[in-house]
Design an enzyme around this catalytic site. Sequence first.
Site, PDB file in Angstrom:
ATOM      1  N   CYS A 114       6.115  -2.722  -2.318  1.00  0.00           N
ATOM      2  CA  CYS A 114       4.878  -2.435  -1.579  1.00  0.00           C
ATOM      3  C   CYS A 114       4.805  -1.305  -1.895  1.00  0.00           C
ATOM      4  O   CYS A 114       5.528  -0.291  -1.927  1.00  0.00           O
ATOM      5  CB  CYS A 114       5.073  -2.876   0.305  1.00  0.00           C
ATOM      6  SG  CYS A 114       3.695  -2.502   0.498  1.00  0.00           S
ATOM      7  N   CYS A 145      -3.931  -0.951  -1.747  1.00  0.00           N
ATOM      8  CA  CYS A 145      -3.109  -1.837  -1.859  1.00  0.00           C
ATOM      9  C   CYS A 145      -2.298  -0.694  -2.958  1.00  0.00           C
ATOM     10  O   CYS A 145      -2.712  -0.152  -4.603  1.00  0.00           O
ATOM     11  CB  CYS A 145      -3.178  -3.369  -2.706  1.00  0.00           C
ATOM     12  SG  CYS A 145      -1.324  -3.966  -3.608  1.00  0.00           S
ATOM     13  N   THR A 164       1.939   1.170  -1.093  1.00  0.00           N
ATOM     14  CA  THR A 164       2.138   1.994  -0.036  1.00  0.00           C
ATOM     15  C   THR A 164       3.068   1.704   1.076  1.00  0.00           C
ATOM     16  O   THR A 164       2.714   3.000   1.397  1.00  0.00           O
ATOM     17  CB  THR A 164       0.590   1.889   0.497  1.00  0.00           C
ATOM     18  OG1 THR A 164       0.809   0.281   0.720  1.00  0.00           O
ATOM     19  CG2 THR A 164      -1.249   1.830   0.283  1.00  0.00           C
ATOM     20  N   GLU A 176       4.465  -7.830   3.957  1.00  0.00           N
ATOM     21  CA  GLU A 176       2.672  -7.524   4.666  1.00  0.00           C
ATOM     22  C   GLU A 176       2.698  -8.145   5.360  1.00  0.00           C
ATOM     23  O   GLU A 176       2.398  -9.235   4.886  1.00  0.00           O
ATOM     24  CB  GLU A 176       3.201  -7.037   3.142  1.00  0.00           C
ATOM     25  CG  GLU A 176       3.337  -5.639   2.033  1.00  0.00           C
ATOM     26  CD  GLU A 176       2.706  -6.507   1.031  1.00  0.00           C
ATOM     27  OE1 GLU A 176       1.727  -5.526   0.886  1.00  0.00           O
ATOM     28  OE2 GLU A 176       3.759  -6.269  -0.002  1.00  0.00           O
ATOM     29  N   ASN A 181      -5.315 -10.188   0.373  1.00  0.00           N
ATOM     30  CA  ASN A 181      -4.004 -10.658   0.537  1.00  0.00           C
ATOM     31  C   ASN A 181      -4.018 -12.699   0.781  1.00  0.00           C
ATOM     32  O   ASN A 181      -4.922 -12.884  -0.403  1.00  0.00           O
ATOM     33  CB  ASN A 181      -3.489 -10.301   2.399  1.00  0.00           C
ATOM     34  CG  ASN A 181      -3.148  -9.314   2.602  1.00  0.00           C
ATOM     35  OD1 ASN A 181      -2.621  -8.129   1.907  1.00  0.00           O
ATOM     36  ND2 ASN A 181      -4.099  -8.361   3.597  1.00  0.00           N
TER      37      ASN A 181
END
Length: 293
Positions: free
Chosen positions: A230, A87, A232, A221, A78
Site C-alpha cells: 500500500c 492510491c 500511501t 486496506e 477498491n
Amino acid sequence: MSALRVTKGHGTGNDFVLVADAEGELELSPARRAAITDRRFGVGGDGLIRAVRSENLDEGRALLEEHPDAEWFMDYSNSDGSVAEMCGNGIRVFVHYLLETGLASLEPGHSIAIGTRAGVRDVHRLADGYAADLGRWGLDGSEPLVRARELPVARPGLGISVGNPHVVVALASDAELDALDLSAAPVIEPAPRGGANVEFVVPSDPLVVDGIGRIRMRVHERGSGETLSCGTGAAAAALAVRHWAGSSAPNEWRVSVPGGVLGVRMFAAEDGEHVGLSGPAVLTFDAELTDVG
C-alpha cells in the site's frame, strides 16, 4: 454487453485493473467494479482505476479551475467497488498506463499532474520507476486502540492522513508481524468515520543505515483486505515511525512490504511538509471482457 478492454498492472504487488474511458461514458457501478476485480470470477485486483479526462468528470472539472494542467483524472475504487480518495501505488501504475497506451507523454526527469479525489498530485518519471508527491500530510489527532487476529492484546495506533485515512500500529518484532492474521479487518476503537487503512510496522535494527530509515510493514486496506503493498500506507508508516523516533530521525525511508520495497521521502513545500513515494510500476497483460458485471 459490448466488450470492455482492460489492462492489468501492479506496483510492488498491489494490483489493479485499468480501464480507459477518456470521455467518461462507461457505466461502472460499484457492483460492476467489484465484479471486474473479483479474483475468482473477474480479472482480479486490489482496485480498479478508470482513466478519465478531468473535463469529463465533476470532480475533475472542479480541480481544473486551479490546476488546468491536470488533464487526466484517476478514478479509483477498491475491490469491493467503494470509491477511495487516493492510491499511492495506483497513481504510479496509472501514469505508466497513460504513457504505455499513448494517452500521455512524459520524458524521464519530468512530471505530470494527475487529478484525484484527494486533489492534484504530481508524478515524476524516474529512470526506473516513478515518484509521486502525495501532498501535505497530517496527524489526525486520534490514537485509537487496534485489535487484530493473533495479536494478544490491543495496541495503540496513530491516526495519519495522506490524502486518505490510516492508523499505524507499532509491533515489537518480525515474529509478531509475521504471525498476524489479516484475513479479517482489524477492529479500531473508536471506529473512524469512513474507516481507515491499518498498517502494522516493525522498525529495523538498527533503525537508520547510511542516513536512511528502514521498516517492515503489513497492511489491511479498507475495501480490499490485506494487500501485498500500500503506497500511501508505506508513507503513513514511515511518518509514524519518524514521529515516534523524534527529531533526530531521518526524512528518507525504505519500507519493506510483502511485494517489494518502496521509498518514502519527507520534504518542505510552500504549504507545509509533503511526503513523496517512489517505486516501480508494471503492466502485465491486456484483455477484453464480455460477461463480467
